[in-house]
Write a protein that holds these residues in place. Structure first.
Motif, PDB file in Angstrom:
ATOM      1  N   ILE A 171      -1.754  88.479  12.849  1.00 42.77           N
ATOM      2  CA  ILE A 171      -3.114  88.403  12.301  1.00 42.77           C
ATOM      3  C   ILE A 171      -3.330  89.595  11.374  1.00 42.77           C
ATOM      4  O   ILE A 171      -3.235  90.742  11.826  1.00 42.77           O
ATOM      5  N   ASN A 172      -3.592  89.320  10.087  1.00 40.18           N
ATOM      6  CA  ASN A 172      -3.759  90.414   9.122  1.00 40.18           C
ATOM      7  C   ASN A 172      -5.222  90.642   8.737  1.00 40.18           C
ATOM      8  O   ASN A 172      -5.518  91.129   7.647  1.00 40.18           O
ATOM      9  N   MET A 178     -11.140  92.596  18.941  1.00 37.28           N
ATOM     10  CA  MET A 178      -9.845  91.912  18.810  1.00 37.28           C
ATOM     11  C   MET A 178      -9.293  91.490  20.164  1.00 37.28           C
ATOM     12  O   MET A 178      -8.095  91.256  20.305  1.00 37.28           O
ATOM     13  N   GLU A 179     -10.177  91.368  21.162  1.00 31.89           N
ATOM     14  CA  GLU A 179      -9.734  90.873  22.461  1.00 31.89           C
ATOM     15  C   GLU A 179      -9.357  89.395  22.352  1.00 31.89           C
ATOM     16  O   GLU A 179     -10.007  88.635  21.615  1.00 31.89           O
ATOM     17  N   PRO A 180      -8.341  88.954  23.060  1.00 36.66           N
ATOM     18  CA  PRO A 180      -7.903  87.550  22.969  1.00 36.66           C
ATOM     19  C   PRO A 180      -9.017  86.540  23.221  1.00 36.66           C
ATOM     20  O   PRO A 180      -9.091  85.502  22.557  1.00 36.66           O
ATOM     21  N   ASN A 181      -9.901  86.829  24.172  1.00 36.38           N
ATOM     22  CA  ASN A 181     -10.976  85.879  24.484  1.00 36.38           C
ATOM     23  C   ASN A 181     -11.984  85.742  23.347  1.00 36.38           C
ATOM     24  O   ASN A 181     -12.665  84.716  23.242  1.00 36.38           O
ATOM     25  N   ILE A 216      -5.343  92.121  20.249  1.00 33.77           N
ATOM     26  CA  ILE A 216      -4.354  91.622  19.313  1.00 33.77           C
ATOM     27  C   ILE A 216      -4.162  92.674  18.230  1.00 33.77           C
ATOM     28  O   ILE A 216      -5.093  92.993  17.485  1.00 33.77           O
ATOM     29  N   ASP A 217      -2.962  93.233  18.141  1.00 36.80           N
ATOM     30  CA  ASP A 217      -2.643  94.297  17.196  1.00 36.80           C
ATOM     31  C   ASP A 217      -2.098  93.676  15.917  1.00 36.80           C
ATOM     32  O   ASP A 217      -1.092  92.959  15.934  1.00 36.80           O
ATOM     33  N   MET A 221       3.803  91.325  15.963  1.00 36.72           N
ATOM     34  CA  MET A 221       3.972  89.876  16.022  1.00 36.72           C
ATOM     35  C   MET A 221       3.760  89.423  17.470  1.00 36.72           C
ATOM     36  O   MET A 221       4.027  90.159  18.422  1.00 36.72           O
ATOM     37  N   HIS A 222       3.244  88.188  17.629  1.00 36.91           N
ATOM     38  CA  HIS A 222       3.013  87.623  18.950  1.00 36.91           C
ATOM     39  C   HIS A 222       3.495  86.180  18.964  1.00 36.91           C
ATOM     40  O   HIS A 222       3.742  85.570  17.914  1.00 36.91           O
TER      41      HIS A 222
END
Length: 267
Positions: A171-172, A178-181, A216-217, A221-222
């Motif tokens: 994610i750029n 930026m929490e996943p939820n 999410i950093d 990559m994830h």
């Protein structure tokens, strides 16, 4: 007295035929003296200065501000103040991608009624990741007044397609949360679907993402595991292009630029 265009300014004025004007002859004699009695000339040459001493009766607009910024919309807010003078007949906002928008120079405007007080408008159909300039305006019989100018940059919008099973992603864009939820609030995952980082992960419990992957950093990559193909759109500010630290062995690199680049250029 007669009405007509007396001065060469295109305006209508009251003409006084014999008012210390040496250019007018009355009974064969000039009605004034070119050096000592030319009141008409005095009025001609000083009327613009005198007019500046009239008290202003146009409106005052308090500081304009904005809120609820997205990739395609924003809410603009202002307050019109008028202590005396003709009533406000129109008010609203003007905006442009260039500085100093006006009623006759804009790419969009609103009409938000009349009168004084607070008002706001939601501006939509904006372009993502674009700088806009906006001003509030108010109109009465004395003229048009504008607020100070503000500028804002709409958020970038990133749309990602996830297939059934595992999908690599980065994610750029970035926002305050930026929490996943929060980032993936619009997804419909199944129980035990997963977001996997190089050293952290989160699993879906049926109600929320839970695990040691707290944020999410953008630099990482994830992998996303979903039970069905889905699409999600994420809005935020473009992330800054900063150096990424590489450790020995494998590194799951995120992709920071906002445009596609050859691998040799990107790295």
């Amino acid at each position: 007295y007669t009405q007509g265009q007396y001065f060469a300014d295109g305006l209508n004025h009251t003409r006084v035929p014999y008012f210390s004007n040496p250019e007018i002859i009355h009974q064969g004699v000039p009605a004034g003296h070119a050096e000592h009695g030319d009141n008409a000339r005095t009025l001609r040459e000083t009327k613009h200065v005198v007019s500046q001493y009239r008290s202003s009766k146009i409106a005052t607009i308090s500081a304009i501000d904005f809120s609820d910024l997205t990739s395609v919309s924003v809410s603009l807010n202002a307050t019109v103040i008028l202590e005396s003078g003709p009533e406000i007949t129109a008010k609203g906002f003007v905006w442009h991608t260039e500085s100093n928008p006006e009623l006759n120079n804009n790419i969009g405007l609103t009409s938000d009624g009349s009168g004084t007080g607070e008002y706001s408008s939601i501006i939509s159909e904006l372009a993502p990741n674009t700088i806009y300039y906006a001003r509030a305006y108010a109109v009465n019989n004395s003229g048009v007044s504008y607020s100070d100018e503000i500028s804002f940059t709409t958020l970038q919008q990133l749309t990602m397609d996830f297939g059934e099973g595992y999908t690599w992603f980065s994610i750029n864009v970035s926002n305050d949360n930026m929490e996943p939820n929060f980032v993936f609030a619009d997804l419909s995952p199944c129980v035990d679907d997963r977001i996997i980082g190089q050293t952290q992960f989160a699993a879906y419990t049926g109600a929320m993402w839970l695990g040691n992957l707290q944020n999410i950093d953008a630099a990482k990559m994830h992998k996303m595991k979903l039970c069905s193909s889905q699409q999600v759109s994420i809005s935020g500010q473009p992330v800054a292009l900063t150096p990424i630290s590489l450790n020995s062995g494998f590194s799951w690199l995120g992709y920071l630029p906002q445009e596609c680049m050859p691998v040799d250029s990107a790295l």
